[in-house]
Write a protein that holds these residues in place. Sequence first.
Motif, mmCIF file in Angstrom:
data_model
loop_
_atom_site.group_PDB
_atom_site.id
_atom_site.type_symbol
_atom_site.label_atom_id
_atom_site.label_comp_id
_atom_site.label_asym_id
_atom_site.label_seq_id
_atom_site.Cartn_x
_atom_site.Cartn_y
_atom_site.Cartn_z
ATOM 1 N N UNK A 292 0.930 -1.194 0.010
ATOM 2 C CA UNK A 292 -0.023 0.157 -0.100
ATOM 3 C C UNK A 292 1.242 1.235 0.233
ATOM 4 N N UNK A 293 2.008 1.641 0.563
ATOM 5 C CA UNK A 293 2.909 2.636 0.363
ATOM 6 C C UNK A 293 3.589 2.692 -0.503
ATOM 7 N N UNK A 294 3.701 1.084 -1.476
ATOM 8 C CA UNK A 294 4.282 1.463 -2.716
ATOM 9 C C UNK A 294 3.628 2.020 -3.503
ATOM 10 N N UNK A 295 2.126 2.026 -3.561
ATOM 11 C CA UNK A 295 1.035 1.917 -4.586
ATOM 12 C C UNK A 295 0.472 3.172 -4.018
ATOM 13 N N UNK A 296 0.707 4.141 -2.845
ATOM 14 C CA UNK A 296 1.116 5.684 -2.329
ATOM 15 C C UNK A 296 1.748 6.619 -2.998
ATOM 16 N N UNK A 297 3.225 5.639 -3.071
ATOM 17 C CA UNK A 297 4.420 6.244 -3.126
ATOM 18 C C UNK A 297 4.829 7.115 -2.680
ATOM 19 N N UNK A 298 5.055 6.572 -0.906
ATOM 20 C CA UNK A 298 5.328 7.218 -0.388
ATOM 21 C C UNK A 298 6.732 6.122 0.353
ATOM 22 N N UNK A 299 6.886 4.822 -0.033
ATOM 23 C CA UNK A 299 7.986 3.884 0.765
ATOM 24 C C UNK A 299 9.279 4.802 -0.004
ATOM 25 N N UNK A 300 10.123 4.615 1.492
ATOM 26 C CA UNK A 300 10.753 5.290 0.222
ATOM 27 C C UNK A 300 12.223 4.409 0.238
ATOM 28 N N UNK A 301 12.367 3.332 -0.079
ATOM 29 C CA UNK A 301 13.363 2.557 -1.483
ATOM 30 C C UNK A 301 12.282 1.652 -2.152
#
Length: 538
Positions: A292-301
């Motif tokens: 979900x964080x990857x899909x939101x574009x806010x995963x740090x790596x």
Amino acid sequence: MNLNLYGYGPEEKRKWVIVDCGVTFGDLSTPGVDLIMPDPIFIEERADDLVGMVLTHAHEDHMGAVAQLWKRLRCPIYATPFTAYLVRDRLAEHGLLDEVELHEISLDSRFELGPFDIQLVTLTHSIPEPNGLAIRTPAGLILHTGDWKIDPDPLIGEETDSAALEAMGEEGVLAMVCDSTNVFSAGESGSEAGVKDALIEVVGELKGKVAIAAFASNVARLQSAIEAAEANGRRVCLVGRSMHRMTSAAKSVGLLQHVQDFVTEEEAGFFPDDKILYLCTGSQGEPRAALSRIADGNHRNVTLGPGSTVIFSSRVIPGNELGIFNLQNQLAERGVHIITEKDRPIHVSGHPCRDELAQMYAWAKPKVAIPVHGERRHLLEHADFAKSLQVPHAITVRNGDMVELRSDGSGAVVDEVPAGRLHLDGKFLTPDNANSMRERRRLSFAGMIAVSLAVDEKGRLVGGPDVRASGVAEDHRTPIEAILDQLEEVAEQRFDSLGRRTRKDPDAIEEEIRLAVRREINAIWGKKPQVEVMVLPV
């Protein structure tokens, strides 16, 4: 979630054993609550007669409440090595590791707890070390299956111990307490080996970044995903805390020993897109999970975009549809290609379909069938199915039902005991019928209006009324400012209409103004929000 209680002996001397102690997860009907667990009040009041807790396997719905509820029970816990590893992890989080008597037992254990002779039976499921329990008492043998399937090629662990089950059938099984999850599904659930082959094929067809979303607890699936990556020249990067936790638990019991070292998230960014595979948590659309964080574009790596593919190697759990579809839409918006079990054979269930249930009944030959683990319609269907297999008796139970099983092969529901739910609300464990949850549901439906006014000792209005609103709707014809002005006018008019004696009673003022404001907002908006009135004496 699961918490099963077995008792033996006359009521005044009865001893009890708990089988499993799990959680389920909050949803839109429980705003602010992430975890829900059984309320153990019945056995808590009999804790002196509780001889222990036995865990069948390490899924959250079977062991996730142990650390939360142990202080209410204070009994020894018995678990096989993989499950024990994860229980220790949870106990450490709660500062209980040195306080709890945790017994790590082997997969072929047989031991006694009070009047109970308990034998572990090796089964297959979507997690390492799943066990059924043969619970023997002088009244008879109860087979508690836990979660299971029949996988002829499980990839990790041993095959179902059919010889032990057949031996129990010959010995005589008084009752079988059995998984009902897939009772409506014909045939068999399928083998993990087939999923591995499909994943190898699918990953081999892809050129850009690839991510596989799966349940972290399904170590066999993680093994399949890792083999799919390595067979196609890719290295694996674990993304999500649960992935690291479960792979560490698996390695502690000798699993995942012959795979390449995992790549860190930071290192993965230096690999060519077609040389890396991300193994992610979040297949059910969990808001805080890695995917979900990857899909939101806010995963740090980790970033995924055009040319990337996400493989959902899992099923849609009923109730999670909205979150999963929103997640998939977010990924698609970023140009990510999505593959699900509907596109390719990349998932099999961990629960038995009808042919597997029939085989289990043929092995165990119980006199009484007690379906569990499913919705009401699953239990009723399972009971009918068991009768069609010539099982003499079937009992469909509800939460809190006490079933008496008799040595002559009969049984019935004889009582109902307290069996509510507890919500983990922040740091508090609160009953599911607590006022706080009812109020929160009302607030989520229609918001809140707060009215404050100051009244002197002679009953004169010296300040306000001041009206504030939260969650109240507005439109272009009726902006929120106009609504608040109108409510203030209504509150003041209602105060002015009160008699002299009433004006000197803060509680009476609050109730009169609350009713007036609630009627007015309902006339304006068509909804009745929570209205709170505060009278400040000056």
